[in-house]
Write an enzyme that holds these catalytic residues in place. Structure first.
Site, PDB file in Angstrom:
ATOM      1  N   GLY A 186     -34.218  22.389 -26.476  1.00 51.32           N
ATOM      2  CA  GLY A 186     -33.940  20.952 -26.347  1.00 51.32           C
ATOM      3  C   GLY A 186     -33.324  20.539 -25.023  1.00 51.32           C
ATOM      4  O   GLY A 186     -32.926  19.384 -24.884  1.00 51.32           O
ATOM      5  N   TYR A 207     -11.265  13.382 -25.819  1.00 57.28           N
ATOM      6  CA  TYR A 207     -11.357  13.629 -24.364  1.00 57.28           C
ATOM      7  C   TYR A 207     -11.501  12.315 -23.580  1.00 57.28           C
ATOM      8  O   TYR A 207     -10.622  11.959 -22.786  1.00 57.28           O
ATOM      9  CB  TYR A 207     -12.540  14.567 -24.138  1.00 57.28           C
ATOM     10  CG  TYR A 207     -12.947  14.805 -22.707  1.00 57.28           C
ATOM     11  CD1 TYR A 207     -12.012  14.998 -21.690  1.00 57.28           C
ATOM     12  CD2 TYR A 207     -14.311  14.873 -22.377  1.00 57.28           C
ATOM     13  CE1 TYR A 207     -12.421  15.249 -20.385  1.00 57.28           C
ATOM     14  CE2 TYR A 207     -14.721  15.125 -21.086  1.00 57.28           C
ATOM     15  CZ  TYR A 207     -13.777  15.302 -20.084  1.00 57.28           C
ATOM     16  OH  TYR A 207     -14.192  15.542 -18.808  1.00 57.28           O
ATOM     17  N   TYR A 239     -27.867  13.973 -33.656  1.00 54.08           N
ATOM     18  CA  TYR A 239     -26.751  13.373 -32.922  1.00 54.08           C
ATOM     19  C   TYR A 239     -27.236  12.158 -32.115  1.00 54.08           C
ATOM     20  O   TYR A 239     -26.689  11.061 -32.225  1.00 54.08           O
ATOM     21  CB  TYR A 239     -26.110  14.409 -31.989  1.00 54.08           C
ATOM     22  CG  TYR A 239     -25.205  13.802 -30.965  1.00 54.08           C
ATOM     23  CD1 TYR A 239     -24.012  13.193 -31.345  1.00 54.08           C
ATOM     24  CD2 TYR A 239     -25.560  13.792 -29.608  1.00 54.08           C
ATOM     25  CE1 TYR A 239     -23.190  12.599 -30.394  1.00 54.08           C
ATOM     26  CE2 TYR A 239     -24.742  13.203 -28.655  1.00 54.08           C
ATOM     27  CZ  TYR A 239     -23.565  12.609 -29.054  1.00 54.08           C
ATOM     28  OH  TYR A 239     -22.750  12.011 -28.129  1.00 54.08           O
ATOM     29  N   PHE A 281     -28.424  29.140 -18.966  1.00 60.15           N
ATOM     30  CA  PHE A 281     -29.532  28.958 -19.906  1.00 60.15           C
ATOM     31  C   PHE A 281     -30.802  28.544 -19.165  1.00 60.15           C
ATOM     32  O   PHE A 281     -31.096  27.358 -19.038  1.00 60.15           O
ATOM     33  CB  PHE A 281     -29.179  27.899 -20.957  1.00 60.15           C
ATOM     34  CG  PHE A 281     -28.036  28.264 -21.860  1.00 60.15           C
ATOM     35  CD1 PHE A 281     -27.836  29.578 -22.281  1.00 60.15           C
ATOM     36  CD2 PHE A 281     -27.150  27.289 -22.317  1.00 60.15           C
ATOM     37  CE1 PHE A 281     -26.782  29.913 -23.126  1.00 60.15           C
ATOM     38  CE2 PHE A 281     -26.102  27.604 -23.162  1.00 60.15           C
ATOM     39  CZ  PHE A 281     -25.913  28.925 -23.565  1.00 60.15           C
ATOM     40  N   HIS A 312     -19.380  22.919 -23.304  1.00 59.30           N
ATOM     41  CA  HIS A 312     -19.800  22.263 -22.059  1.00 59.30           C
ATOM     42  C   HIS A 312     -19.705  23.184 -20.849  1.00 59.30           C
ATOM     43  O   HIS A 312     -18.817  24.029 -20.762  1.00 59.30           O
ATOM     44  CB  HIS A 312     -18.978  20.989 -21.836  1.00 59.30           C
ATOM     45  CG  HIS A 312     -19.286  19.950 -22.865  1.00 59.30           C
ATOM     46  ND1 HIS A 312     -18.371  19.529 -23.790  1.00 59.30           N
ATOM     47  CD2 HIS A 312     -20.431  19.294 -23.143  1.00 59.30           C
ATOM     48  CE1 HIS A 312     -18.948  18.636 -24.589  1.00 59.30           C
ATOM     49  NE2 HIS A 312     -20.196  18.484 -24.221  1.00 59.30           N
TER      50      HIS A 312
END
Ligand code: UDP
Length: 324
Positions: free
Chosen positions: A283, A12, A142, A209, A190
């Protein structure tokens, strides 16, 4: 001509950067393993090599066959959830892969690298806007892989004189203004592409969320930075690495909530977005946005896209006309 190797140039942000470099007169070699990248996203003017960071033999061949002055390194796995369930995959590909790349660069006397880092290296924010001196305590593998690589660069600079800039992106967003390049992840996680897919009907709805965060409308705030602004910053970083070595945040400095993204998408598309309220995602901090003064001072960079509707408009244009 200056020749740049773009590792992960079919992805991307990589594919937008490749095009920007070519437009500015750089020679570009793209290497990608095409696990997540798209061959169609690689500009025809660039040379393409199918190569994987973990395959040192193909990396060596790549450097033998091409004159390279500097490397821009995007090639990484980037799914936070997967990094928690499969950390080995992340430490191996992202960290060991980068060490392989640095090793081959050293063998071929290529001493300059610009790297995709992330605001995920900061972890839970202690204050906002987040500047580069904010403590780095990533909360998932990550983020830890990206922090480790930043630390490796600093050690290689001291020992071997490596020239390096790590760009810590906030939320990359949008697509090329002419609709030729865009965002295409599988699976897509995303917010902006998911909202647009809820609007087109490709998805049933968008799950928000968490609506009980300590923010004005109760939803999470992020700093959405246009992919073409990121592309420009990579080119500027190649030109500055060595004069400056270290880390630079890339964000607009503006926070936008999940609900504001949905409103912008409705305005741009002229359609309603079906919404479902869901629990918080593990998170997710309430607020993340950048202090981008270092990018302005060192790179002479300012983001062209500062209105979220303009960013979402480019993403919508891609969503309804996608090429891959
Ligand atoms: N988000 C959401 N629903 C989704 C995906 C994301 O509400 O289906 C929220 C997420 O909680 C975060 C923001 O949108 O606050 C941006 O999430 P994304 O995964 O795009 O990027 P991140 O900030 O996690 O890197």
């Amino acid at each position: 001509m200056t020749n740049i190797l773009v590792m992960g140039g079919a992805g991307y942000i990589g594919s937008h950067t490749v095009r920007h470099l070519l437009d500015r007169g750089y020679g570009v070699v793209v290497a990608d393993n095409l696990i997540y990248g798209h061959r169609e996203a690689v500009d025809e003017r660039a040379e393409f090599v199918h190569a994987d960071l973990l395959d040192k033999y193909s990396l060596e061949k790549l450097f033998q066959n091409n004159h390279i002055d500097a490397v821009i390194h995007f090639a990484a796995f980037a799914y936070v959830g997967e990094s928690v369930s499969e950390p080995e995959k992340y430490y191996f590909n992202n960290v060991v892969g980068t060490i392989n790349l640095l090793n081959v660069m050293q063998m071929h006397k290529v001493g300059k690298i610009v790297f995709s880092s992330t605001c995920a290296t900061y972890g839970e924010p202690q204050y906002t806007p987040i500047d580069e001196s904010h403590p780095q305590c990533p909360i998932n593998p990550y983020g830890r892989t990206k922090l480790m690589i930043e630390q490796i660069f600093a050690d290689y600079e001291r020992a071997y004189g490596l020239q390096h800039i790590a760009l810590r992106y906030f939320n990359a967003a949008g697509c090329s203004s002419d609709g030729k390049l865009g965002e295409s992840h599988s699976p897509e996680t995303h917010l902006i592409p998911l909202v647009l897919k809820a609007i087109t009907g490709e998805r049933k709805n968008i799950k928000i969320f968490g609506t009980d965060y300590d923010t004005p409308d109760g939803t999470c705030i992020r700093d959405y930075i246009h992919v073409e602004d990121l592309a420009q910053a990579h080119r500027l970083a190649v030109e500055k690495a060595g004069v400056y070595n270290g880390c630079i945040n890339l964000g607009t400095g503006i926070g936008t909530s999940v609900k504001e993204i949905i409103s912008a998408a409705e305005e741009v598309s002229g359609k309603k977005c079906p919404v479902e309220y869901a629990p918080r995602r593990a998170g997710d901090p309430a607020k993340l946005f950048a202090d981008n003064r270092r990018a302005k001072e060192i790179l002479g960079w300012t983001p062209a896209y500062t209105d979220i509707r303009d960013i979402v408009k480019t993403a919508w244009n891609w969503e309804i006309n996608r090429k891959y």
